[in-house]
Design a protein around this motif. Structure first.
Motif, PDB file in Angstrom:
ATOM      1  N   UNK A  47       1.155  -1.349   0.388  1.00  0.00           N
ATOM      2  CA  UNK A  47       0.442  -0.038   0.200  1.00  0.00           C
ATOM      3  C   UNK A  47       1.143   1.175  -0.087  1.00  0.00           C
ATOM      4  N   UNK A  48       0.608   2.152  -0.906  1.00  0.00           N
ATOM      5  CA  UNK A  48       1.084   3.076  -0.055  1.00  0.00           C
ATOM      6  C   UNK A  48      -0.172   3.993   0.332  1.00  0.00           C
ATOM      7  N   UNK A  49       0.612   5.984   0.314  1.00  0.00           N
ATOM      8  CA  UNK A  49      -0.314   6.655   0.567  1.00  0.00           C
ATOM      9  C   UNK A  49      -0.464   7.485  -0.309  1.00  0.00           C
ATOM     10  N   UNK A  52      -3.731  11.266   0.996  1.00  0.00           N
ATOM     11  CA  UNK A  52      -3.800  10.845   2.588  1.00  0.00           C
ATOM     12  C   UNK A  52      -5.152   9.005   1.995  1.00  0.00           C
ATOM     13  N   UNK A  53      -4.927   8.810   1.294  1.00  0.00           N
ATOM     14  CA  UNK A  53      -5.768   7.695   1.565  1.00  0.00           C
ATOM     15  C   UNK A  53      -4.836   6.750   1.394  1.00  0.00           C
ATOM     16  N   UNK A  54      -5.026   5.415   1.833  1.00  0.00           N
ATOM     17  CA  UNK A  54      -3.927   3.857   1.337  1.00  0.00           C
ATOM     18  C   UNK A  54      -4.495   3.382   0.238  1.00  0.00           C
ATOM     19  N   UNK A  55      -4.137   3.206  -1.242  1.00  0.00           N
ATOM     20  CA  UNK A  55      -4.364   2.507  -2.579  1.00  0.00           C
ATOM     21  C   UNK A  55      -3.161   1.323  -2.662  1.00  0.00           C
ATOM     22  N   UNK A  56      -3.804   0.519  -3.054  1.00  0.00           N
ATOM     23  CA  UNK A  56      -2.788  -0.543  -3.161  1.00  0.00           C
ATOM     24  C   UNK A  56      -2.038  -0.353  -4.359  1.00  0.00           C
TER      25      UNK A  56
ATOM     26  N   UNK C 284      -9.951  15.518   9.800  1.00  0.00           N
ATOM     27  CA  UNK C 284      -9.304  14.912   8.895  1.00  0.00           C
ATOM     28  C   UNK C 284      -7.523  16.540   9.051  1.00  0.00           C
ATOM     29  N   UNK C 619      -6.588   5.066   8.940  1.00  0.00           N
ATOM     30  CA  UNK C 619      -7.433   5.328   7.812  1.00  0.00           C
ATOM     31  C   UNK C 619      -8.020   3.942   6.984  1.00  0.00           C
ATOM     32  N   UNK C 620      -9.430   3.946   6.718  1.00  0.00           N
ATOM     33  CA  UNK C 620      -9.589   2.633   5.928  1.00  0.00           C
ATOM     34  C   UNK C 620      -9.311   2.646   4.836  1.00  0.00           C
ATOM     35  N   UNK C 626      -6.246  -5.143  -1.186  1.00  0.00           N
ATOM     36  CA  UNK C 626      -5.612  -5.192   0.141  1.00  0.00           C
ATOM     37  C   UNK C 626      -6.518  -5.465   1.129  1.00  0.00           C
ATOM     38  N   UNK C 642       3.416   4.093   5.069  1.00  0.00           N
ATOM     39  CA  UNK C 642       1.858   3.949   5.644  1.00  0.00           C
ATOM     40  C   UNK C 642       2.707   2.745   6.582  1.00  0.00           C
TER      41      UNK C 642
END
Lengths: 169, 123, 656
Positions: A47-49, A52-56, C284, C619-620, C626, C642
């Motif tokens: 995962x990366x940020x 502010x969002x956690x994404x694959x 936030x 954070x969700x 994932x 992260x």
């Protein structure tokens, strides 16, 4: 001549050039700080940020059934949006922003595997360079367990094009 | 700059009324969510037009209307009574008490604006 | 219905839905109270008034946005309330039923409009409502029954009349307050509204009216009954208030009739409605602030040896103050997101009431802890799972009356719904006194399906796991046998996605209890930062009972390779995080065990090192690629890297 040229981002994987619609691209970054996610599918590097969002972060080489390659200075993370999802695609390099005139885009050729029709939106040949336009939605929607042998599909595409150029005597 | 007092206990309804009147030149809005608050607004700032709902908590719109008609300072402020279907019986009382116009919800925004413009101009 | 596209007020649809939602919630509450009063002679007039006003507002707004179906329903229901208010109609069961059906249909109409789905059929509700309004004379609506102070029907509208009669309770006095509004006061936030709220806090406002003084000045008169003594309001002189004791006039015969009628409270509560996304934005920003402060702290630590001790102490003090202030800011904002669980409990009343009727069974729904507050997002997500558990409890848990009587239980089944706050968690329990789950039959089924080893005992956590196995729960046969299961997997998944856990206790013949433990808030928690195989993870502190330092020699390996650690005279099964996550353990002499529990099942999670304790912003993880069992989200400690957040309950729950 210039009726609505669609802008694309070009990237390379294993010497093949791909394109994605630039409107689907949220940003491009150097690859850093990928946190591995245990038990995730093999092509998910982690995962990366992003904003502010956690994404694959998806390694497109692995996804396409190619061998992995260590990251270098040219490796890029392309953050794309597909429907509700945001994902990062790891590619060998990505530098160009290119407007492709619509008439330069043709449908993907029929191939034996049917792979190219499924995952390519079209192909374009500009300055003798072959550009494969990737259907990001389709690539992301395949089940993680399904293997994607895109390398073979690409070879098929190239063969089909060569055959067109040099019709057998 | 004309000041319009919008008195209604529903915040959404107040926003709708204000949106309908937004097109009037240079108007400024005061809001009140109850009868007592409406009267307080009148006491604190000059008001040139009142758009008044009837069914409000604490004191009823008709009471607010009677109150304003009984007192010299407020008597000349025109009042548009804006009320929900089903309260039509109060029309006679509202009009005899001195409301300028009686409109039922749902209202036509441009009609409300037209009435408000006329009342502000003749006032 | 006006086509939405042509309606100029469609831009207010969101406001419309939000306001209707508030009124519908209040209506549900009031209707249930009304139901309990059915067939009584005197009905609390304020209750009818409140219902009337909600419907009146919904009717007016629905007309504005062109939702004619809602307008029509609200109109019919309003007529019934008006008739009740005027005693032209008795409060019969039929009337209450019609109002409840009407409310539910109204709710559906508004909800389907919001989701742009086809509207439900409103004809049945209209028919039932008209059956009640039918025999009424065509009501010429007149203003006097509109909800003002406690005026009975047919009284002339109170002009600047004197206050109505009232009764004083033991120790109470009546006071006449006068408030003179002024701009200077308004600038300080003192208005007739805030004064009204202030007076409501000390007692009851019997009457409120505007007055004009000789000089043309407007004042407001409030008649208040209170047991507070006048020293309470002495400081209010500066706020434009004056007061004097009030002597009530001798009661007249007409007035005594009013005595039993409670006075409606006056005025709306002092509430501001805020768009949740704005609160989220604030949250936030606070999250970012927390991270910046963590970075500041790190920098201070690294500077420590270059800074003279005195200055360093000062810096540390400032840093600590900052941390405290951030914490209280965060709590304050978090409170904005909190709503009482009572609202969804109210909905359960409807569900249970319907099921009870359907099954012709007496069911007592015992609620407690309705005031328990939880994050609004959690409430929204938990609605369906709770509905599900309550429905299951009624339809699969409770036996028919004859069966209950034969077993020496009361014919009336009881479903208890409880909520309570415990530390950083909210605990919700759904319990029935029904037949319980037949463990043996579930075990039999599970073994037949290869979900359970032949020898393995079936304790409550294992039973829950099996019931929550998707394949298992959808099998009809298993359902009938166990009387449970449908959709439990969804309940469990939702609870775990919210970072919580689900547990089960059941006893044949005695009943079943589901316990849901949810984090009070979602956004920020204290967490242990641990490392395993060179990778850092965060473990929320509320889920860790204890941290033990252990060495390999302390571990007992059982025949089946399960590892145990002796713990407080008992044994604690171990879960090696490295093994679960495909990592290589990297500890030197000792490792650390985080003791955590899932229901009654405790286990120790083995990690290499404890790096520290930090406040983390959760954070969700929303992308399916994932979403991995045992991982509840991700966070970041200020370095842009992260960190995955572990949910120990899931790791323990899925232990084989």
């Amino acid at each position: 001549m210039t009726e609505r040229q669609a802008p694309f981002i070009l990237f390379q994987i294993a010497d093949t050039t791909y394109a994605v619609h630039s409107e689907a691209v949220q940003q491009m970054e150097m690859v850093e700080h990928i946190t591995p996610v245990p038990n995730a599918p093999p092509f998910v590097e982690g995962v990366v940020l992003s904003r502010g969002q956690v994404i694959p972060a998806i390694n497109l080489r692995t996804r396409f059934g190619l061998e992995k390659k260590p990251y270098d200075l040219r490796t890029r993370l392309i953050v794309v949006r597909s429907g509700e999802r945001t994902v990062g695609l790891i590619v060998d390099s990505a530098r160009e922003f290119l407007a492709i005139p619509p008439e330069a885009i043709q449908p993907p050729p029929d191939t034996a595997s049917g792979m190219s029709e499924r995952y390519l939106e079209g192909i374009a040949i500009l300055d003798k360079r072959l550009i494969l336009i990737l259907n990001v939605d389709a690539v992301l929607s395949i089940a993680p367990s399904e293997e994607l042998h895109l390398a073979e599909a690409i070879a098929e595409v190239k063969d089909a094009l060569l055959a067109e150029e040099n019709p057998p005597a | 700059m004309p000041n319009i007092l919008v008195a209604d206990d529903s915040p959404t309804m107040r926003r709708m009324v204000i949106a309908s009147l937004q097109s009037l030149p240079n108007v400024h809005f005061e809001e009140a969510s109850s009868g007592l608050e409406a009267i307080e607004r009148l006491a604190l700032a000059p008001v040139h037009l009142i758009v008044l709902d009837l069914n409000m908590p604490d004191i009823h719109g008709l009471e607010v209307l009677h109150f304003t008609r009984r007192h010299e300072v407020f008597r000349s402020i025109p009042v548009i009574v804006l009320t929900t279907k089903g309260d039509e019986a109060s029309r006679a009382e509202a009009l005899s008490a001195g409301a300028a116009i009686y409109i039922t919800k749902p209202f036509e925004p441009h009609l409300l604006a037209q009435y408000a413009r006329d009342l502000l101009e003749t006032a | 219905m006006t086509p939405a596209s042509t309606n100029v007020f469609t831009e207010f649809l969101d406001d419309y839905f939000a306001e209707c939602d508030e009124h519908l919630t209040a209506m549900r509450r009031n209707l249930l109270t009304l139901e309990s009063l059915a067939q009584q002679e005197r009905v609390d007039v304020s209750l009818l008034d409140e219902l009337f006003r909600s419907l009146h507002t919904i009717k007016g707004l629905s007309g504005m946005v062109g939702l004619a179906e809602a307008e029509q329903l609200a109109h019919l229901m309003e007529s019934i309330l008006r008739a009740l208010r005027r005693h032209q109609l008795d409060l019969s069961d039929e009337a209450v039923d019609a109002l409840i059906l009407g409310t539910r249909t109204l709710e559906q109409v508004i909800a389907t409009r919001q989701t742009r789905q086809p509207l439900p059929d409103i004809a049945p509700a209209i028919k039932q409502l008209e059956a009640i309004t039918g025999p009424l004379p065509d009501l010429p609506p007149s203003p006097e029954e509109t909800p003002t102070a406690a005026t009975e029907t047919r009284l002339p509208l109170p002009r600047e009349s004197g206050p109505p009669a009232f009764t004083l309770r033991e120790g109470e006095r009546a006071w006449l307050f006068q408030f003179t509004p002024a701009r200077a006061l308004a600038e300080r936030g003192i208005s007739v509204d805030s004064i009204r709220t202030r007076l409501q806090e000390i007692g009851q406002i019997v009457h409120a009216a505007p007055r004009i003084q000789d000089g043309g000045k407007v004042t407001f008169e409030f008649l208040v009954t209170t047991d507070a003594d006048d020293s309470t309001f002495t400081p209010w002189q500066e706020d434009g208030l004056t007061w004097a004791p009030y002597e009530p006039p001798p009661p007249t015969p007409a007035a005594t009739g009013l005595k039993a009628v409670p006075t409606p409270s006056i005025g709306p509560p002092n509430v501001v409605r805020v768009d949740l996304t704005r609160v989220d934005d604030l949250m936030q920003t606070i999250g970012d602030l927390v991270i910046s402060r963590a970075r500041l702290e790190d920098t201070l630590t690294s500077l420590a040896r270059h800074v003279p001790a005195a200055q360093q102490r000062q810096l540390q003090e400032i840093n600590q103050a900052l941390e405290r202030q951030l914490r209280s800011l965060r709590e304050g904002v978090m409170r904005l997101r909190m709503v009482p669980l009572g609202e969804i409990f109210e909905r359960m009343k409807f569900v249970v009431r319907d099921l009870a009727r359907e099954r012709r069974q007496e069911i007592n729904l015992a609620l407690s802890g309705q005031e328990t507050e939880i994050d609004k997002l959690v409430v929204e997500r938990m609605l369906d799972p709770l509905l599900h558990l309550v429905r299951n409890a009624v339809s699969h848990g409770l036996e028919p009356a004859e069966e209950r009587l034969a077993q020496g239980k009361p014919a009336e089944g009881t479903i208890a719904l409880r909520a309570a706050t415990a530390g950083d968690s909210v605990i919700i329990e759904i319990e029935d006194d029904g037949r319980g789950i037949d463990r043996e039959r579930v075990a039999e089924q599970a073994r037949a399906q290869g979900l359970l080893d032949a020898e393995a005992p079936l304790d409550d956590p294992t039973l829950l796991d099996i019931l929550c196995t998707t394949g298992f729960s959808t099998r009809r046969q298993a359902d009938r046998a166990s009387g449970r299961g449908v959709g439990l997997d969804v309940v469990k998944k939702t609870v775990e996605e919210l970072g919580g856990s689900l547990a089960l206790d059941t006893e044949v013949g005695r009943g079943t209890r589901f316990t849901i433990r949810l984090p009070l808030t979602l956004a920020i928690v204290d967490a242990l930062i641990v490392s395993v195989g060179g990778q850092r993870f965060a473990v929320p502190l509320p889920s860790v009972r204890e941290v033990i330092e252990a060495r390999p020699k302390d571990v007992t390996v059982l025949g089946n390779e399960d590892e145990m650690l002796s713990y407080h005279g008992d044994v604690l099964p171990l879960i090696r995080l490295a093994a679960r996550f495909g990592l290589q353990e990297q500890f030197e002499r000792a490792f650390y065990v985080l003791v955590a529990a899932h229901g009654a099942k405790a286990a120790g999670i083995v990690v290499d090192r404890i790096l520290g304790q930090r406040e983390i912003v959760v954070r969700a993880i929303s992308d399916p690629l994932i979403q991995v069992p045992g991982i509840a989200g991700a966070t970041e400690l200020g370095d842009g890297r992260p960190l995955l957040i572990i949910n120990p309950a899931v790791l323990i729950g899925s232990r084989r």
